[in-house]
Write a protein that holds these residues in place. Structure first.
Motif, PDB file in Angstrom:
ATOM      1  N   SER A 167       0.978  -0.787  -0.129  1.00 14.86           N
ATOM      2  CA  SER A 167      -0.132  -0.199  -0.057  1.00 14.86           C
ATOM      3  C   SER A 167       0.849   1.242   0.495  1.00 14.86           C
ATOM      4  O   SER A 167       1.868   0.971   0.103  1.00 14.86           O
ATOM      5  N   ALA A 168       0.583   2.167  -0.292  1.00 17.25           N
ATOM      6  CA  ALA A 168       0.802   3.350  -0.329  1.00 17.25           C
ATOM      7  C   ALA A 168       1.499   3.859   1.439  1.00 17.25           C
ATOM      8  O   ALA A 168       2.581   4.524   0.737  1.00 17.25           O
ATOM      9  N   GLN A 169       0.743   3.534   2.280  1.00 18.94           N
ATOM     10  CA  GLN A 169       1.769   3.474   3.550  1.00 18.94           C
ATOM     11  C   GLN A 169       2.294   2.866   3.721  1.00 18.94           C
ATOM     12  O   GLN A 169       3.675   3.054   4.291  1.00 18.94           O
ATOM     13  N   GLU A 170       2.867   2.045   3.241  1.00 13.89           N
ATOM     14  CA  GLU A 170       4.003   0.782   4.090  1.00 13.89           C
ATOM     15  C   GLU A 170       4.810   1.140   3.283  1.00 13.89           C
ATOM     16  O   GLU A 170       6.023   1.140   3.324  1.00 13.89           O
ATOM     17  N   LEU A 171       4.287   1.791   1.866  1.00 20.10           N
ATOM     18  CA  LEU A 171       6.262   1.668   0.818  1.00 20.10           C
ATOM     19  C   LEU A 171       6.256   3.585   1.894  1.00 20.10           C
ATOM     20  O   LEU A 171       7.592   3.983   1.478  1.00 20.10           O
ATOM     21  N   ARG A 172       5.232   4.566   1.844  1.00 14.89           N
ATOM     22  CA  ARG A 172       6.201   5.426   2.442  1.00 14.89           C
ATOM     23  C   ARG A 172       7.097   5.333   4.488  1.00 14.89           C
ATOM     24  O   ARG A 172       8.405   5.154   4.374  1.00 14.89           O
ATOM     25  N   ALA A 173       6.346   4.016   4.603  1.00 15.16           N
ATOM     26  CA  ALA A 173       6.856   3.485   5.589  1.00 15.16           C
ATOM     27  C   ALA A 173       8.523   2.731   5.682  1.00 15.16           C
ATOM     28  O   ALA A 173       9.420   3.011   6.317  1.00 15.16           O
ATOM     29  N   VAL A 174       8.366   2.168   4.676  1.00 12.19           N
ATOM     30  CA  VAL A 174       9.493   1.575   3.971  1.00 12.19           C
ATOM     31  C   VAL A 174      10.666   1.822   3.402  1.00 12.19           C
ATOM     32  O   VAL A 174      11.920   2.175   3.662  1.00 12.19           O
ATOM     33  N   LEU A 175      10.129   3.297   2.502  1.00 11.73           N
ATOM     34  CA  LEU A 175      11.114   3.827   2.308  1.00 11.73           C
ATOM     35  C   LEU A 175      12.296   4.943   3.106  1.00 11.73           C
ATOM     36  O   LEU A 175      12.977   4.770   3.139  1.00 11.73           O
ATOM     37  N   THR A 176      11.437   5.055   3.854  1.00  3.19           N
ATOM     38  CA  THR A 176      11.566   5.806   5.493  1.00  3.19           C
ATOM     39  C   THR A 176      12.838   5.857   6.136  1.00  3.19           C
ATOM     40  O   THR A 176      14.020   5.545   6.696  1.00  3.19           O
ATOM     41  N   GLU A 177      12.789   4.371   6.226  1.00  5.21           N
ATOM     42  CA  GLU A 177      13.541   3.220   7.434  1.00  5.21           C
ATOM     43  C   GLU A 177      14.718   3.144   6.258  1.00  5.21           C
ATOM     44  O   GLU A 177      15.787   3.114   7.323  1.00  5.21           O
ATOM     45  N   LEU A 178      14.446   2.652   4.996  1.00  6.32           N
ATOM     46  CA  LEU A 178      15.804   2.086   4.108  1.00  6.32           C
ATOM     47  C   LEU A 178      16.694   3.463   4.377  1.00  6.32           C
ATOM     48  O   LEU A 178      17.662   3.989   3.858  1.00  6.32           O
ATOM     49  N   LEU A 179      16.276   4.778   3.992  1.00  2.00           N
ATOM     50  CA  LEU A 179      17.078   6.265   3.382  1.00  2.00           C
ATOM     51  C   LEU A 179      17.299   6.302   5.094  1.00  2.00           C
ATOM     52  O   LEU A 179      18.797   7.533   5.361  1.00  2.00           O
ATOM     53  N   GLU A 180      16.720   6.347   6.081  1.00  2.00           N
ATOM     54  CA  GLU A 180      17.004   6.424   7.413  1.00  2.00           C
ATOM     55  C   GLU A 180      18.408   5.761   7.983  1.00  2.00           C
ATOM     56  O   GLU A 180      19.970   5.634   8.841  1.00  2.00           O
ATOM     57  N   ARG A 181      18.339   4.118   7.677  1.00  2.00           N
ATOM     58  CA  ARG A 181      18.945   3.214   7.880  1.00  2.00           C
ATOM     59  C   ARG A 181      20.057   2.419   6.327  1.00  2.00           C
ATOM     60  O   ARG A 181      19.345   1.520   5.963  1.00  2.00           O
ATOM     61  N   PRO A 182      20.857   2.616   5.931  1.00  2.00           N
ATOM     62  CA  PRO A 182      20.727   2.507   4.559  1.00  2.00           C
ATOM     63  C   PRO A 182      21.824   0.933   5.168  1.00  2.00           C
ATOM     64  O   PRO A 182      21.947   0.211   3.730  1.00  2.00           O
ATOM     65  N   GLU A 183      22.183   0.436   6.168  1.00  2.00           N
ATOM     66  CA  GLU A 183      22.758  -0.294   6.911  1.00  2.00           C
ATOM     67  C   GLU A 183      21.664  -1.900   6.239  1.00  2.00           C
ATOM     68  O   GLU A 183      22.181  -2.742   5.605  1.00  2.00           O
ATOM     69  N   ILE A 184      20.534  -1.531   6.261  1.00  2.00           N
ATOM     70  CA  ILE A 184      19.522  -2.556   4.988  1.00  2.00           C
ATOM     71  C   ILE A 184      19.608  -2.907   3.880  1.00  2.00           C
ATOM     72  O   ILE A 184      19.164  -4.126   3.606  1.00  2.00           O
ATOM     73  N   VAL A 185      19.922  -2.437   3.132  1.00  2.00           N
ATOM     74  CA  VAL A 185      20.903  -2.564   2.231  1.00  2.00           C
ATOM     75  C   VAL A 185      21.718  -3.929   2.071  1.00  2.00           C
ATOM     76  O   VAL A 185      21.378  -5.392   1.358  1.00  2.00           O
ATOM     77  N   LEU A 186      22.354  -4.465   2.876  1.00  2.00           N
ATOM     78  CA  LEU A 186      23.491  -5.170   3.326  1.00  2.00           C
ATOM     79  C   LEU A 186      22.409  -6.401   4.388  1.00  2.00           C
ATOM     80  O   LEU A 186      22.825  -6.721   3.580  1.00  2.00           O
ATOM     81  N   GLU A 187      22.244  -5.715   4.332  1.00  2.00           N
ATOM     82  CA  GLU A 187      21.186  -6.913   4.748  1.00  2.00           C
ATOM     83  C   GLU A 187      19.912  -8.238   4.013  1.00  2.00           C
ATOM     84  O   GLU A 187      20.712  -9.649   4.170  1.00  2.00           O
ATOM     85  N   TYR A 188      19.928  -6.564   3.321  1.00  2.00           N
ATOM     86  CA  TYR A 188      19.004  -7.701   2.651  1.00  2.00           C
ATOM     87  C   TYR A 188      19.753  -8.401   1.117  1.00  2.00           C
ATOM     88  O   TYR A 188      19.436  -9.531   0.676  1.00  2.00           O
ATOM     89  N   GLN A 189      21.136  -7.649   1.082  1.00  2.00           N
ATOM     90  CA  GLN A 189      21.661  -8.039  -0.063  1.00  2.00           C
ATOM     91  C   GLN A 189      22.005  -9.674   0.315  1.00  2.00           C
ATOM     92  O   GLN A 189      22.355 -11.072  -0.366  1.00  2.00           O
ATOM     93  N   LYS A 190      22.611  -9.900   1.484  1.00  2.00           N
ATOM     94  CA  LYS A 190      22.877 -11.530   2.042  1.00  2.00           C
ATOM     95  C   LYS A 190      20.819 -12.838   1.513  1.00  2.00           C
ATOM     96  O   LYS A 190      21.692 -13.836   2.009  1.00  2.00           O
ATOM     97  N   LYS A 191      19.958 -11.498   2.524  1.00  2.00           N
ATOM     98  CA  LYS A 191      18.592 -12.339   2.137  1.00  2.00           C
ATOM     99  C   LYS A 191      18.278 -12.803   1.065  1.00  2.00           C
ATOM    100  O   LYS A 191      18.627 -14.123   0.533  1.00  2.00           O
ATOM    101  N   ALA A 192      19.398 -12.287  -0.255  1.00  2.00           N
ATOM    102  CA  ALA A 192      18.273 -12.628  -1.468  1.00  2.00           C
ATOM    103  C   ALA A 192      19.908 -13.260  -2.175  1.00  2.00           C
ATOM    104  O   ALA A 192      19.261 -14.406  -2.591  1.00  2.00           O
ATOM    105  N   LEU A 193      20.631 -13.654  -1.757  1.00  2.00           N
ATOM    106  CA  LEU A 193      21.735 -14.818  -1.661  1.00  2.00           C
ATOM    107  C   LEU A 193      21.292 -16.091  -1.246  1.00  2.00           C
ATOM    108  O   LEU A 193      21.013 -17.269  -1.666  1.00  2.00           O
TER     109      LEU A 193
END
Length: 444
Positions: free
Chosen positions: A389-415
């Motif tokens: 939903s638009a609300q979930e998207l806003r929450a995910v983007l906000t957290e991702l921009l505030e905590r970019p280390e989440i990218v590293l976490e999901y790189q591992k999960k993807a592999l």
């Protein structure tokens, strides 16, 4: 688990298989799902019947037979004209004018006249004289042991596949990789009528095939229940490089989308673009950028939303460039419709770029309805950040921009997900085992 390409696997010869598909096989196997699936097969034991004007360009199959749409159309008005011809596998010719014109017609598949063009296409194939002696001679000379039928949302392909099955009397295996059976995506009387007749072909093929492949868990649940079968999940296989998990994250974060923007994807991507621009404005600096690589024609207002602020529309890029662009991204976007008339069109789809993203260890942001198979898959395996939903998207983007280390976490999960569900050796072994079992069941 041993590779099917190993010495032990090679001791059991693969059968000769005839494939009936729409597209000609061209380019690298890694860019084409069926070519990737059959990369474990002996190319000398593969023949392909296809219905596009393009010429094949691959060493992954020995023989090709083309039944082009234009030739079928000409046969409606000139029944004496011969339809169908064998084409060389490694063709160095430039695309013909017929092939270029055909590509342009299909490139407009997202426009309002699509339904009319598809209806005309079905009528042409219904009236055309494509059941030619040349086709029979091609099939008889190849002498297949087994047939392989990808299931498409077109009646004419179902009719062609049924004809080949009855003509040869050979066992066949089907591969359903989309929702080509339910009425969920039908929004007009013409669509319902088309789906009614399509379902008759799909039902016959699924009820009479020896084995059935599907592409994702949710589809397996529905198909098994509908047809009383035990289908097998088959996707494009990938090689996993664990070192990709440690790539550094750039600032600003680089979001990338590659692919078409049809059936509501453009609207969902515009929502991402709007929210990224708003968050950058609120922060007073550029926290993230979005690059969109797509050749899809869009309404002017929608196109403007995808080409302003920190969002840039980069246009079409060839397939050979897509992998490089995806690898350079911090966050790979996967979007489907959240609302609108075509919201259910891709509900059981499982794009090849999903396996590409996972195999490349990308942090994925997936946007779409929770009932869509890819979104359910990502949540089941915790393989991507998801927003339904638009609300979930806003929450995910906000957290991702505030905590970019989440990218590293999901790189591992993807592999981890790629290794568990899409490993190339595992997929090859499953595919070979099921295909051989189709012949074994016939011999019993």
């Amino acid at each position: 688990m041993s590779s099917p390409n190993s010495e032990n696997a090679d001791r059991a010869p693969v059968p000769k298989v005839l494939i009936a598909t729409i597209s000609a096989w061209r380019g690298e196997p890694s860019l084409h799902t069926l070519m990737n699936v059959f990369s474990c097969w002996d190319p000398e034991k593969i023949a392909v019947v296809y219905t596009r004007a393009d010429l094949p360009q691959t060493d992954r199959a020995a023989r090709f037979f083309q039944i082009s749409e234009s030739a079928v159309l000409r046969s409606v008005f000139r029944p004496w004209r011969k339809v169908g011809k064998e084409t060389p596998a490694l063709n160095a010719e430039q695309p013909s004018a017929e092939a270029v014109a055909e590509r342009q017609r299909y490139a407009k598949s997202g426009l309002s006249r699509t339904r009319f063009l598809n209806t005309c296409r079905e009528i042409v194939w219904l009236l055309g004289r494509w059941k030619s002696p040349k086709l029979r001679q091609f099939v008889d000379s190849f002498e297949p042991d087994l047939l392989f039928f990808p299931l498409y949302p077109t009646i004419y392909m179902g009719r062609l596949q049924q004809y080949l099955a009855k003509m040869t009397g050979k066992p066949f295996v089907c591969y359903m990789f989309d929702d080509n059976y339910s009425y969920a995506s039908c929004k007009s009387p013409i669509a319902y009528i088309h789906r009614f007749f399509l379902r008759r072909k799909i039902r016959w093929l699924c009820k009479n095939c020896r084995e059935l492949f599907v592409i994702v868990d949710k589809q397996k649940e529905e198909v098994d229940s509908l047809f009383g079968v035990n289908s097998h999940i088959l996707t494009k296989g990938v090689r996993v490089d664990p070192t990709l998990a440690d790539r550094p994250v750039k600032r600003p974060l680089r979001f990338v989308y590659t692919g078409n923007l049809l059936i509501g994807r453009g609207e969902s991507l515009a929502l991402v673009a709007d929210q990224l621009n708003e968050l950058n404005t609120l922060a007073g600096r550029e926290l993230a950028t979005l690059e969109i690589y797509s050749g899809t024609q869009l309404p002017e207002e929608l196109d403007k939303r995808l080409n302003r602020g920190s969002v840039r529309r980069c246009g079409f890029v060839p397939r050979s460039e897509v992998a490089r662009i995806q690898c350079e991204a911090d966050v790979a976007l996967f979007v489907e419709a959240l609302e609108g008339r075509k919201v259910n069109t891709a509900r059981l789809s499982f794009s090849t770029k999903i396996t590409d993203y996972l195999g490349n260890g990308k942090c994925i942001l997936a946007v779409g309805k929770e009932s869509f198979a890819p979104l359910a898959y990502f949540r089941k395996y915790d393989a991507a950040l998801t927003a339904c939903s638009a609300q979930e998207l806003r929450a995910v983007l906000t957290e991702l921009l505030e905590r970019p280390e989440i990218v590293l976490e999901y790189q591992k999960k993807a592999l981890r997900c790629a290794k568990l569900n899409h490993d190339k050796d595992m997929m090859d072994e499953r595919f070979l085992s099921v295909m051989r079992s189709a012949l074994d069941r016939t011999a019993q």
